[in-house]
Write an enzyme that holds these catalytic residues in place. Sequence first.
Site, PDB file in Angstrom:
ATOM      1  N   GLU A   1      -3.858   1.731  -7.434  1.00 30.37           N
ATOM      2  CA  GLU A   1      -4.272   2.878  -6.639  1.00 30.37           C
ATOM      3  C   GLU A   1      -3.393   4.079  -6.980  1.00 30.37           C
ATOM      4  O   GLU A   1      -2.293   4.215  -6.432  1.00 30.37           O
ATOM      5  CB  GLU A   1      -4.153   2.576  -5.143  1.00 30.37           C
TER       6      GLU A   1
ATOM      7  N   HIS B   1       0.845  -1.192   0.000  1.00 27.53           N
ATOM      8  CA  HIS B   1       0.000   0.000   0.000  1.00 27.53           C
ATOM      9  C   HIS B   1       0.882   1.245   0.000  1.00 27.53           C
ATOM     10  O   HIS B   1       1.989   1.245   0.535  1.00 27.53           O
ATOM     11  CB  HIS B   1      -0.930  -0.007   1.215  1.00 27.53           C
TER      12      HIS B   1
END
Length: 243
Positions: free
Chosen positions: A165, A96
Amino acid sequence: MRRPVIAGNWKMHMTCAQAREFMAAFLPLVADMPNDRDLVLAPPFTALSSMADLCKDSPIALSSQNVHWEGSGAFTGEISPSMLKEHGVTYTIVGHSEPRKYFSESDEQINHRARSSQANGLIPIVCVGETDEQRERGEAERVIRRQIEQGLEGLDADLLVVAYEPIWAIGTGKTCEAAEANRICGLIRSWVGSPDLVIQYGGSVKGGNIDELMGMSDIDGVLVGGASLQPDGFARIANYNVA
């Protein structure tokens, strides 16, 4: 046939009591969710045990927000795959942008985490994406391809999820246009060379854009941050409808 994966990442939110309150409101809202998709929640480590009990006999699978590549040892603050599996975890989020940014995680470390996940029967959700500066310089594709090539080395593409993302869209309210997100997801699929690879989009996903995103040909799900903290909002995402 690629099966969509709708995942909510709670990040550093939700005590055990708050998780129970959330689930009491959320579970009735997804009781009739179509069975053509998988629903995943990634609570903080401290809430995993409570969530494992709350998710029994529900359509919800559990994910961790990170995982270490070693099975045990002197790794303060880390958690091993076996510890996660003990709490019923089946997915792990790795790579992430927040640990990449705040803890300087490298693609090599992310690859170790993902490979350890697969070796222990967990499904890694490997996150990739470019910063606003990289996008403005026209470097987005080069950056993402490097993250893919280094982060996915040695992995079984049939046993993982990739989450695209764009970092500039995470928590900012800015959303990558659905067509552009779809284009990047298609590039990722071609770089990996697996037509069955499940690819999510993440970045300011909400009830107002979920149907359009899920109608795209190369987007197989979403990784949701802030919108997963509200039962009504996340239920709307889980129950998306593509006309």
